[in-house]
Design a protein around this motif. Structure first.
Motif, PDB file in Angstrom:
ATOM      1  N   CYS A  53       0.838  -1.197   0.000  1.00  0.00           N
ATOM      2  CA  CYS A  53       0.000   0.000   0.000  1.00  0.00           C
ATOM      3  C   CYS A  53       0.874   1.248   0.000  1.00  0.00           C
ATOM      4  O   CYS A  53       1.866   1.318   0.724  1.00  0.00           O
ATOM      5  CB  CYS A  53      -0.900   0.028   1.238  1.00  0.00           C
ATOM      6  SG  CYS A  53      -2.052  -1.344   1.353  1.00  0.00           S
ATOM      7  N   GLY A  54       0.466   2.227  -0.778  1.00  0.00           N
ATOM      8  CA  GLY A  54       1.215   3.474  -0.797  1.00  0.00           C
ATOM      9  C   GLY A  54       2.615   3.240  -1.332  1.00  0.00           C
ATOM     10  O   GLY A  54       2.852   2.377  -2.178  1.00  0.00           O
ATOM     11  N   ARG A  55       3.554   4.015  -0.800  1.00  0.00           N
ATOM     12  CA  ARG A  55       4.920   3.982  -1.309  1.00  0.00           C
ATOM     13  C   ARG A  55       5.774   2.963  -0.558  1.00  0.00           C
ATOM     14  O   ARG A  55       5.799   2.962   0.675  1.00  0.00           O
ATOM     15  CB  ARG A  55       5.560   5.371  -1.189  1.00  0.00           C
ATOM     16  CG  ARG A  55       4.895   6.424  -2.059  1.00  0.00           C
ATOM     17  CD  ARG A  55       5.365   7.826  -1.698  1.00  0.00           C
ATOM     18  NE  ARG A  55       4.754   8.835  -2.560  1.00  0.00           N
ATOM     19  CZ  ARG A  55       3.546   9.370  -2.354  1.00  0.00           C
ATOM     20  NH1 ARG A  55       2.839   9.002  -1.291  1.00  0.00           N
ATOM     21  NH2 ARG A  55       3.072  10.276  -3.186  1.00  0.00           N
ATOM     22  N   THR A  56       6.481   2.132  -1.320  1.00  0.00           N
ATOM     23  CA  THR A  56       7.572   1.327  -0.769  1.00  0.00           C
ATOM     24  C   THR A  56       8.861   2.060  -1.097  1.00  0.00           C
ATOM     25  O   THR A  56       9.169   2.311  -2.269  1.00  0.00           O
ATOM     26  CB  THR A  56       7.575  -0.097  -1.355  1.00  0.00           C
ATOM     27  OG1 THR A  56       6.418  -0.788  -0.867  1.00  0.00           O
ATOM     28  CG2 THR A  56       8.821  -0.860  -0.942  1.00  0.00           C
ATOM     29  N   GLY A  57       9.592   2.456  -0.056  1.00  0.00           N
ATOM     30  CA  GLY A  57      10.694   3.389  -0.194  1.00  0.00           C
ATOM     31  C   GLY A  57      11.765   2.938  -1.167  1.00  0.00           C
ATOM     32  O   GLY A  57      12.361   1.870  -0.995  1.00  0.00           O
TER      33      GLY A  57
END
Length: 268
Positions: A53-57
């Motif tokens: 979910c969202g950003r994986t760095g």
């Protein structure tokens, strides 16, 4: 109830849900009577965020000592998983559709480095929609996340949406758009931020004199995004952005990841 090669439509009372399994198994439309709740377009509606979910760095995560690289589809990060870019397969019967239920699945494949299956379920009533996601492994254990990214219209019939929620904390967002790991008191919007709700996600969207919609989930994480003029997003998810690295939740052969959310609405 109706279906075609591309779309499946569920109708219960005045509620009508359209799912597009070919284009990421996203909800392309949710209508209450003559009112469309979701922003229209190929990138919008409501799509599943899975297996992260969202950003994986920086597109990187570890599973034990093994480092994996994901495509940087939102440079410098990897965002929102692979499910929204995949064609899903039906897993329901005609009887299910007639009763307002549908289910779809896809098998995890590259660029995701592990084998498994994701299933998404839909259950519509006259005044609720319950969504479910399950992530299973075919062998090796791996960290994963699941959630949804709805794009609700900011304005309905000339009425602007008002957001109401009571979070225990906000994840501080760094300059790289990732949580820093520090929890702060909730700040005023506009937001592209993750909030913690230990008793479960509970966010209300009100279009005055038109409609009130509540997003709930047993999960404690929700991202609220309202930086666009056209839409507001309330995204329940099983962990925070970059959670594959910071709060990994392992999917094992005996412990799949399961996530649900319920939207309920009332006309005003």
């Amino acid at each position: 109830m109706s279906s075609s090669e591309e779309n499946v439509r569920l109708t219960v009372g005045a509620a009508e849900l359209t799912v597009d399994p070919v284009h990421g198994c996203r909800i392309s439309s949710l209508r209450i009577g003559s009112t469309e709740l979701l922003r229209q377009g190929d990138r919008y509606g409501c799509f599943p965020m899975v297996p992260w979910c969202g950003r994986t760095g920086y597109g990187q995560f570890r599973n034990g000592d093994e480092l994996h690289e994901l495509p940087l589809n939102s440079p410098p990060h990897a965002i929102h998983g692979t499910g929204r870019d995949t064609s899903w397969h039906p897993a329901h019967t005609a009887a299910d559709l007639a009763e307002g239920r549908a289910a779809f699945y896809y098998d995890l494949a590259k660029p995701w480095p592990y084998e498994g299956r994701v299933t998404q379920t839909f259950e519509l009533t006259e005044d609720t929609l319950t969504l479910g996601l399950a992530v299973e492994t075919y062998g090796d254990s791996f960290p994963a996340q699941a959630g949804w990214h709805p794009w609700f219209h900011r304005t309905l019939d000339g009425r602007d949406a008002e957001l109401s929620f009571d979070a225990a904390w906000q994840e501080e967002r760094g300059g790289d758009h990732l949580p820093t790991g520090r929890r702060i008191d909730p700040q005023p919007g506009p937001w592209d931020d993750c909030f913690g709700m230990p008793d479960g996600v509970d966010v209300k969207i009100t279009w005055p004199e038109r409609l009130e919609l509540t997003v709930k989930s047993r999960s404690e994480w929700v991202v609220v995004y309202d930086e666009q003029d056209e839409a507001v997003c309330v995204e329940p998810q099983s962990g925070p952005p970059n959670g594959l690295n910071t709060t990994p939740r392992l999917v094992t052969p005996i412990d799949p990841l399961e996530m649900t959310t319920t939207w309920s609405w009332t006309r005003l």
